[in-house]
Motif scaffolding. Structure first.
Motif, PDB file in Angstrom:
ATOM      1  N   ALA A   1       1.064  -1.310  -0.007  1.00 45.40           N
ATOM      2  CA  ALA A   1       0.039   0.012   0.201  1.00 45.40           C
ATOM      3  C   ALA A   1       0.832   1.235   0.174  1.00 45.40           C
ATOM      4  N   GLY A   2       1.838   1.416   0.754  1.00 46.48           N
ATOM      5  CA  GLY A   2       2.808   2.433   0.861  1.00 46.48           C
ATOM      6  C   GLY A   2       3.760   2.718  -0.430  1.00 46.48           C
ATOM      7  N   TRP A   3       3.826   1.705  -0.947  1.00 44.47           N
ATOM      8  CA  TRP A   3       4.689   1.563  -2.081  1.00 44.47           C
ATOM      9  C   TRP A   3       4.139   2.142  -3.400  1.00 44.47           C
ATOM     10  N   ILE A   4       2.944   1.658  -3.449  1.00 44.35           N
ATOM     11  CA  ILE A   4       1.859   2.112  -4.549  1.00 44.35           C
ATOM     12  C   ILE A   4       1.682   3.589  -4.617  1.00 44.35           C
ATOM     13  N   GLU A   5       1.440   4.151  -3.415  1.00 43.56           N
ATOM     14  CA  GLU A   5       1.236   5.587  -3.267  1.00 43.56           C
ATOM     15  C   GLU A   5       2.446   6.188  -3.505  1.00 43.56           C
ATOM     16  N   THR A   6       3.715   5.731  -3.050  1.00 43.99           N
ATOM     17  CA  THR A   6       4.893   6.379  -3.395  1.00 43.99           C
ATOM     18  C   THR A   6       5.065   6.541  -4.816  1.00 43.99           C
ATOM     19  N   VAL A   7       5.065   5.262  -5.571  1.00 42.87           N
ATOM     20  CA  VAL A   7       5.482   5.331  -6.915  1.00 42.87           C
ATOM     21  C   VAL A   7       4.502   6.099  -7.663  1.00 42.87           C
ATOM     22  N   ALA A   8       3.306   6.028  -7.438  1.00 43.49           N
ATOM     23  CA  ALA A   8       2.256   6.925  -8.007  1.00 43.49           C
ATOM     24  C   ALA A   8       2.456   8.396  -7.834  1.00 43.49           C
ATOM     25  N   GLY A   9       2.991   8.623  -6.751  1.00 43.48           N
ATOM     26  CA  GLY A   9       3.326  10.466  -6.528  1.00 43.48           C
ATOM     27  C   GLY A   9       4.692  10.647  -7.282  1.00 43.48           C
ATOM     28  N   LEU A  10       5.659   9.566  -7.343  1.00 45.99           N
ATOM     29  CA  LEU A  10       6.866   9.898  -8.084  1.00 45.99           C
ATOM     30  C   LEU A  10       6.745   9.381  -9.454  1.00 45.99           C
ATOM     31  N   GLY A  11       5.877   9.041 -10.194  1.00 42.67           N
ATOM     32  CA  GLY A  11       5.606   8.542 -11.382  1.00 42.67           C
ATOM     33  C   GLY A  11       6.286   9.624 -12.486  1.00 42.67           C
ATOM     34  N   THR A  12       5.638  10.893 -12.286  1.00 44.26           N
ATOM     35  CA  THR A  12       5.552  11.809 -13.429  1.00 44.26           C
ATOM     36  C   THR A  12       7.275  12.357 -13.225  1.00 44.26           C
ATOM     37  N   ASP A  13       7.722  12.524 -11.947  1.00 46.60           N
ATOM     38  CA  ASP A  13       9.037  12.770 -11.989  1.00 46.60           C
ATOM     39  C   ASP A  13       9.999  11.877 -12.442  1.00 46.60           C
ATOM     40  N   ILE A  14       9.951  10.595 -12.215  1.00 44.78           N
ATOM     41  CA  ILE A  14      10.782   9.510 -12.536  1.00 44.78           C
ATOM     42  C   ILE A  14      10.624   9.593 -14.173  1.00 44.78           C
ATOM     43  N   ARG A  15       9.502   9.577 -14.624  1.00 42.60           N
ATOM     44  CA  ARG A  15       9.134   9.602 -15.941  1.00 42.60           C
ATOM     45  C   ARG A  15      10.006  10.951 -16.724  1.00 42.60           C
ATOM     46  N   GLY A  16       9.822  12.117 -16.167  1.00 38.51           N
ATOM     47  CA  GLY A  16      10.650  13.139 -16.929  1.00 38.51           C
ATOM     48  C   GLY A  16      12.130  12.894 -16.883  1.00 38.51           C
ATOM     49  N   LEU A  17      12.640  12.310 -15.712  1.00 37.41           N
ATOM     50  CA  LEU A  17      14.227  11.996 -15.316  1.00 37.41           C
ATOM     51  C   LEU A  17      14.504  10.979 -16.407  1.00 37.41           C
ATOM     52  N   ILE A  18      13.749   9.884 -16.711  1.00 46.39           N
ATOM     53  CA  ILE A  18      13.962   8.961 -17.751  1.00 46.39           C
ATOM     54  C   ILE A  18      14.268   9.727 -19.336  1.00 46.39           C
ATOM     55  N   PHE A  19      13.275  10.283 -19.586  1.00 47.85           N
ATOM     56  CA  PHE A  19      13.168  10.649 -20.961  1.00 47.85           C
ATOM     57  C   PHE A  19      14.112  11.955 -21.030  1.00 47.85           C
ATOM     58  N   ASN A  20      14.198  12.731 -20.291  1.00 53.72           N
ATOM     59  CA  ASN A  20      15.073  14.074 -20.412  1.00 53.72           C
ATOM     60  C   ASN A  20      16.512  14.045 -20.111  1.00 53.72           C
ATOM     61  N   VAL A  21      16.738  13.016 -19.295  1.00 58.62           N
ATOM     62  CA  VAL A  21      18.322  12.805 -18.720  1.00 58.62           C
ATOM     63  C   VAL A  21      18.722  11.485 -19.065  1.00 58.62           C
ATOM     64  N   ALA A  22      18.031  10.295 -18.573  1.00 56.15           N
ATOM     65  CA  ALA A  22      18.739   8.986 -18.425  1.00 56.15           C
ATOM     66  C   ALA A  22      19.047   8.671 -20.170  1.00 56.15           C
ATOM     67  N   ILE A  23      18.043   8.738 -20.852  1.00 56.74           N
ATOM     68  CA  ILE A  23      17.991   8.444 -22.418  1.00 56.74           C
ATOM     69  C   ILE A  23      19.196   9.138 -22.981  1.00 56.74           C
ATOM     70  N   PRO A  24      19.280  10.481 -23.016  1.00 56.17           N
ATOM     71  CA  PRO A  24      20.193  11.128 -23.603  1.00 56.17           C
ATOM     72  C   PRO A  24      21.492  10.890 -23.196  1.00 56.17           C
ATOM     73  N   VAL A  25      21.724  10.496 -22.200  1.00 58.48           N
ATOM     74  CA  VAL A  25      23.086  10.248 -21.425  1.00 58.48           C
ATOM     75  C   VAL A  25      23.350   8.688 -22.012  1.00 58.48           C
ATOM     76  N   LEU A  26      22.578   7.935 -21.914  1.00 61.86           N
ATOM     77  CA  LEU A  26      22.671   6.553 -22.294  1.00 61.86           C
ATOM     78  C   LEU A  26      23.148   6.507 -23.805  1.00 61.86           C
ATOM     79  N   CYS A  27      22.304   7.389 -24.593  1.00 64.41           N
ATOM     80  CA  CYS A  27      22.781   7.438 -26.092  1.00 64.41           C
ATOM     81  C   CYS A  27      24.211   7.886 -26.367  1.00 64.41           C
ATOM     82  N   GLY A  28      24.566   8.954 -25.499  1.00 61.74           N
ATOM     83  CA  GLY A  28      25.673   9.579 -25.673  1.00 61.74           C
ATOM     84  C   GLY A  28      26.945   8.542 -25.264  1.00 61.74           C
ATOM     85  N   ILE A  29      26.570   7.884 -24.208  1.00 62.74           N
ATOM     86  CA  ILE A  29      27.458   6.507 -23.492  1.00 62.74           C
ATOM     87  C   ILE A  29      27.769   5.554 -24.606  1.00 62.74           C
ATOM     88  N   PHE A  30      26.669   5.103 -25.242  1.00 63.81           N
ATOM     89  CA  PHE A  30      26.581   4.255 -26.299  1.00 63.81           C
ATOM     90  C   PHE A  30      27.500   4.691 -27.503  1.00 63.81           C
TER      91      PHE A  30
END
Length: 94
Positions: A9-38
């Motif tokens: 129950a606690g994890w579901i609420e935590t992930v739902a709250g962080l979902g948008t922030d984590i999605r933004g981090l993945i698409f705006n930071v992680a994917i470009p950095v991993l592409c450059g490293i590749f």
């Protein structure tokens, strides 16, 4: 004592709250950095221009597609609706 217990129950609420922030981090930071490293790793390992250029092209395609996810989602929805006969299609058993 209750018959059912929601263990996450606690994890579901935590992930739902962080979902948008984590999605933004993945698409705006992680994917470009991993592409450059590749591209850097391929260039360093092969030390040849051909594979490095192809790695840059593939990384660019991946980066471009991931940055346009909303556009691709809407296009896919339009294609599905059109394939099914549009919004005014009459459904019947065949």
């Amino acid at each position: 004592m209750p018959d059912t217990v929601t263990l996450a129950a606690g994890w579901i609420e935590t992930v739902a709250g962080l979902g948008t922030d984590i999605r933004g981090l993945i698409f705006n930071v992680a994917i470009p950095v991993l592409c450059g490293i590749f591209v850097v790793v391929i260039g360093w390992k092969t030390k040849a221009p051909g594979p490095t250029i192809m790695a840059a092209i593939f990384a660019g395609i991946l980066w471009g597609l991931s940055s346009n996810m909303d556009t691709l989602k809407n296009k896919t929805t339009e294609d599905i609706v059109q394939y099914q006969g549009g919004p005014n299609a009459v459904r019947s058993d065949q």
